[in-house]
Write a protein that holds these residues in place. Structure first.
Motif, PDB file in Angstrom:
ATOM      1  N   LEU A 247       5.269   3.136 -15.146  1.00  0.00           N
ATOM      2  CA  LEU A 247       5.119   4.592 -15.109  1.00  0.00           C
ATOM      3  C   LEU A 247       6.031   5.227 -14.067  1.00  0.00           C
ATOM      4  O   LEU A 247       6.578   6.315 -14.286  1.00  0.00           O
ATOM      5  CB  LEU A 247       3.654   4.955 -14.845  1.00  0.00           C
ATOM      6  CG  LEU A 247       2.689   4.605 -15.993  1.00  0.00           C
ATOM      7  CD1 LEU A 247       1.242   4.825 -15.567  1.00  0.00           C
ATOM      8  CD2 LEU A 247       3.003   5.432 -17.239  1.00  0.00           C
ATOM      9  N   GLN A 248       6.218   4.553 -12.940  1.00  0.00           N
ATOM     10  CA  GLN A 248       7.144   5.077 -11.934  1.00  0.00           C
ATOM     11  C   GLN A 248       8.570   5.126 -12.476  1.00  0.00           C
ATOM     12  O   GLN A 248       9.293   6.107 -12.283  1.00  0.00           O
ATOM     13  CB  GLN A 248       7.099   4.223 -10.664  1.00  0.00           C
ATOM     14  CG  GLN A 248       5.858   4.418  -9.813  1.00  0.00           C
ATOM     15  CD  GLN A 248       5.948   3.675  -8.499  1.00  0.00           C
ATOM     16  OE1 GLN A 248       7.012   3.242  -8.086  1.00  0.00           O
ATOM     17  NE2 GLN A 248       4.820   3.522  -7.825  1.00  0.00           N
ATOM     18  N   GLU A 249       8.987   4.068 -13.180  1.00  0.00           N
ATOM     19  CA  GLU A 249      10.333   4.037 -13.739  1.00  0.00           C
ATOM     20  C   GLU A 249      10.473   5.069 -14.863  1.00  0.00           C
ATOM     21  O   GLU A 249      11.521   5.734 -14.980  1.00  0.00           O
ATOM     22  CB  GLU A 249      10.654   2.639 -14.271  1.00  0.00           C
ATOM     23  CG  GLU A 249      11.972   2.524 -15.017  1.00  0.00           C
ATOM     24  CD  GLU A 249      13.195   2.843 -14.180  1.00  0.00           C
ATOM     25  OE1 GLU A 249      14.302   2.940 -14.764  1.00  0.00           O
ATOM     26  OE2 GLU A 249      13.069   2.991 -12.942  1.00  0.00           O
ATOM     27  N   ALA A 250       9.434   5.236 -15.670  1.00  0.00           N
ATOM     28  CA  ALA A 250       9.481   6.242 -16.737  1.00  0.00           C
ATOM     29  C   ALA A 250       9.647   7.638 -16.154  1.00  0.00           C
ATOM     30  O   ALA A 250      10.438   8.450 -16.669  1.00  0.00           O
ATOM     31  CB  ALA A 250       8.203   6.173 -17.569  1.00  0.00           C
ATOM     32  N   ALA A 265       9.141   5.940 -22.775  1.00  0.00           N
ATOM     33  CA  ALA A 265       8.039   5.017 -23.034  1.00  0.00           C
ATOM     34  C   ALA A 265       8.550   3.683 -23.557  1.00  0.00           C
ATOM     35  O   ALA A 265       8.175   2.611 -23.063  1.00  0.00           O
ATOM     36  CB  ALA A 265       7.060   5.633 -24.032  1.00  0.00           C
ATOM     37  N   PHE A 266       9.433   3.725 -24.547  1.00  0.00           N
ATOM     38  CA  PHE A 266       9.966   2.489 -25.132  1.00  0.00           C
ATOM     39  C   PHE A 266      10.817   1.722 -24.125  1.00  0.00           C
ATOM     40  O   PHE A 266      10.786   0.494 -24.075  1.00  0.00           O
ATOM     41  CB  PHE A 266      10.769   2.799 -26.391  1.00  0.00           C
ATOM     42  CG  PHE A 266       9.924   3.274 -27.547  1.00  0.00           C
ATOM     43  CD1 PHE A 266       8.784   2.565 -27.927  1.00  0.00           C
ATOM     44  CD2 PHE A 266      10.253   4.422 -28.252  1.00  0.00           C
ATOM     45  CE1 PHE A 266       7.994   2.999 -28.984  1.00  0.00           C
ATOM     46  CE2 PHE A 266       9.476   4.862 -29.312  1.00  0.00           C
ATOM     47  CZ  PHE A 266       8.332   4.152 -29.679  1.00  0.00           C
ATOM     48  N   SER A 277       1.642   8.523 -22.845  1.00  0.00           N
ATOM     49  CA  SER A 277       1.340   9.875 -22.370  1.00  0.00           C
ATOM     50  C   SER A 277      -0.029   9.938 -21.695  1.00  0.00           C
ATOM     51  O   SER A 277      -0.194  10.605 -20.670  1.00  0.00           O
ATOM     52  CB  SER A 277       1.397  10.876 -23.533  1.00  0.00           C
ATOM     53  OG  SER A 277       2.718  10.993 -24.018  1.00  0.00           O
ATOM     54  N   ARG A 278      -1.011   9.228 -22.256  1.00  0.00           N
ATOM     55  CA  ARG A 278      -2.346   9.220 -21.651  1.00  0.00           C
ATOM     56  C   ARG A 278      -2.311   8.574 -20.267  1.00  0.00           C
ATOM     57  O   ARG A 278      -2.880   9.118 -19.304  1.00  0.00           O
ATOM     58  CB  ARG A 278      -3.331   8.464 -22.547  1.00  0.00           C
ATOM     59  CG  ARG A 278      -3.754   9.179 -23.808  1.00  0.00           C
ATOM     60  CD  ARG A 278      -4.973   8.521 -24.424  1.00  0.00           C
ATOM     61  NE  ARG A 278      -4.748   7.108 -24.737  1.00  0.00           N
ATOM     62  CZ  ARG A 278      -4.245   6.663 -25.874  1.00  0.00           C
ATOM     63  NH1 ARG A 278      -3.891   7.533 -26.822  1.00  0.00           N
ATOM     64  NH2 ARG A 278      -4.082   5.365 -26.089  1.00  0.00           N
ATOM     65  N   GLU A 279      -1.636   7.427 -20.174  1.00  0.00           N
ATOM     66  CA  GLU A 279      -1.614   6.721 -18.899  1.00  0.00           C
ATOM     67  C   GLU A 279      -0.738   7.450 -17.879  1.00  0.00           C
ATOM     68  O   GLU A 279      -1.033   7.443 -16.683  1.00  0.00           O
ATOM     69  CB  GLU A 279      -1.120   5.287 -19.109  1.00  0.00           C
ATOM     70  CG  GLU A 279      -2.121   4.461 -19.928  1.00  0.00           C
ATOM     71  CD  GLU A 279      -1.738   3.002 -20.036  1.00  0.00           C
ATOM     72  OE1 GLU A 279      -0.623   2.629 -19.599  1.00  0.00           O
ATOM     73  OE2 GLU A 279      -2.564   2.221 -20.565  1.00  0.00           O
ATOM     74  N   GLY A 285      -1.273  13.147 -13.102  1.00  0.00           N
ATOM     75  CA  GLY A 285      -2.055  14.378 -13.153  1.00  0.00           C
ATOM     76  C   GLY A 285      -1.642  15.349 -14.230  1.00  0.00           C
ATOM     77  O   GLY A 285      -2.366  16.321 -14.496  1.00  0.00           O
ATOM     78  N   PHE A 286      -0.496  15.116 -14.879  1.00  0.00           N
ATOM     79  CA  PHE A 286       0.000  16.007 -15.926  1.00  0.00           C
ATOM     80  C   PHE A 286       0.673  15.173 -17.010  1.00  0.00           C
ATOM     81  O   PHE A 286       1.211  14.104 -16.731  1.00  0.00           O
ATOM     82  CB  PHE A 286       1.037  17.007 -15.374  1.00  0.00           C
ATOM     83  CG  PHE A 286       0.525  17.903 -14.290  1.00  0.00           C
ATOM     84  CD1 PHE A 286      -0.053  19.122 -14.596  1.00  0.00           C
ATOM     85  CD2 PHE A 286       0.618  17.519 -12.954  1.00  0.00           C
ATOM     86  CE1 PHE A 286      -0.530  19.951 -13.594  1.00  0.00           C
ATOM     87  CE2 PHE A 286       0.140  18.340 -11.947  1.00  0.00           C
ATOM     88  CZ  PHE A 286      -0.432  19.563 -12.266  1.00  0.00           C
ATOM     89  N   PRO A 287       0.689  15.664 -18.268  1.00  0.00           N
ATOM     90  CA  PRO A 287       1.472  14.989 -19.320  1.00  0.00           C
ATOM     91  C   PRO A 287       2.948  14.981 -18.946  1.00  0.00           C
ATOM     92  O   PRO A 287       3.392  15.813 -18.139  1.00  0.00           O
ATOM     93  CB  PRO A 287       1.214  15.851 -20.564  1.00  0.00           C
ATOM     94  CG  PRO A 287      -0.022  16.625 -20.255  1.00  0.00           C
ATOM     95  CD  PRO A 287      -0.024  16.851 -18.775  1.00  0.00           C
TER      96      PRO A 287
END
Length: 305
Positions: A247-250, A265-266, A277-279, A285-287
């Motif tokens: 998630l940090q890299e995304a 994501a991919f 998107s959920r995670e 805290g936001f999408p």
């Protein structure tokens, strides 16, 4: 703090201000030494702490490791002994009294060298411990830090004296109440050493799927033992650790490369954009789209202020 400690902090504050040149993280001419300056309370910052010694000269900071909160100020120092995904936030800073701090990164080899050259007794069978701690700074440690930072005023002395002062800083930390945490990092075959091997495997392959059994084999542990020791060291499971890195890299991809959410994501290993998107929203805290728009607006406001 004593009067001498206040004087030492004042010296460090002058050095950091002189060699920082504004807000942000600044690499110095001393190897592995960084200065940090922030003139305002910051948003939570997500990143990976490398093994490092961190000290605040002015202000206050909160670091979150999973659900654990570490708060420290000029009376303390913080140490991370392995790579740890964290959330850091400067919680006390102003334009008149900016947050000033320094970070000294180190390696297990440096810890081993200090142990080899000292009389510190090492116990190979000690229990696995959390790889992050906050401790009160002692005068001898503070003095070594000041001498290291002052080398910037005499750059010709850095090649000879910086390794010696760095070694002294690590020696003082090893002598402190949490020294055994660093000891275990340097002992080949210790639980912490084996967990570090697993961390390296996850870090270098965070975008790929893995079986926990494969990680357990790397650590030469059972699956149950791996989970227990990994969580003792990092405060999270291997899967949670991987998720933080993904998630940090995304977020970095979305912010710096203008990738869309599905592409990001991919690229970090998610097969389902909706799950991503959920995670993402759960962590930040936001999408994704709303979060990046918000960050860019804040950056523009800061630039135009």
């Amino acid at each position: 703090m004593s009067e001498l400690a206040y004087e030492q902090h004042d010296k460090l504050a002058e050095i950091i201000k002189h060699y920082s040149g504004g807000d942000g993280v600044h690499k110095t001419a001393v190897p592995s030494l960084f200065f940090i300056s922030e003139s305002h309370v910051t948003e939570p910052h997500y990143g990976v702490y490398k093994p490092s010694f961190c000290m605040i000269v002015q202000g206050e900071k909160e670091v979150m490791l999973a659900q654990e909160r570490f708060i420290y100020n000029p009376a303390d120092y913080l140490v991370a002994s392995v790579d740890l995904p964290v959330t850091g936030q400067v919680i006390k800073a102003s334009s008149n009294a900016p947050y000033l701090a320094l970070k000294l990164e180190f390696t297990p080899k440096q810890i081993l060298e200090v142990l080899s050259d000292s009389d510190i007794r090492v116990g190979a069978k000690k229990n696995t411990k959390r790889a992050m701690f906050v401790s009160q700074i002692e005068p001898s440690l503070l003095d070594a830090v000041v001498r290291l930072a002052r080398l910037l005023d005499k750059p010709e002395d850095i090649p000879v004296l910086a390794p010696l002062f760095t070694k002294e800083i690590l020696y003082r930390v090893l002598q402190g109440p949490h020294g055994s945490t660093l000891e275990q990092l340097a002992i080949e075959g210790s639980s912490t050493d084996r967990i570090r091997d697993v961390i390296e495997q996850i870090t270098h392959n965070f975008d790929k799927s893995f079986r926990v059994e494969e990680l357990a084999e790397i650590a030469n542990m059972s699956v149950a033992s791996l989970h227990r020791h990994f969580k003792e060291v990092t405060a999270m499971s291997p899967i949670q650790y991987q998720k933080q890195l993904r998630l940090q890299e995304a977020r970095r991809l979305l912010l710096t490369e203008s990738a869309d959410a599905a592409d990001a994501a991919f690229r970090v290993g998610y097969e389902s954009p909706s799950q991503f998107s959920r995670e993402y929203a759960r962590m930040f805290g936001f999408p994704p789209r709303e979060d990046i728009k918000r960050l860019r607006e804040k950056y523009d406001q800061k630039i135009n202020a």
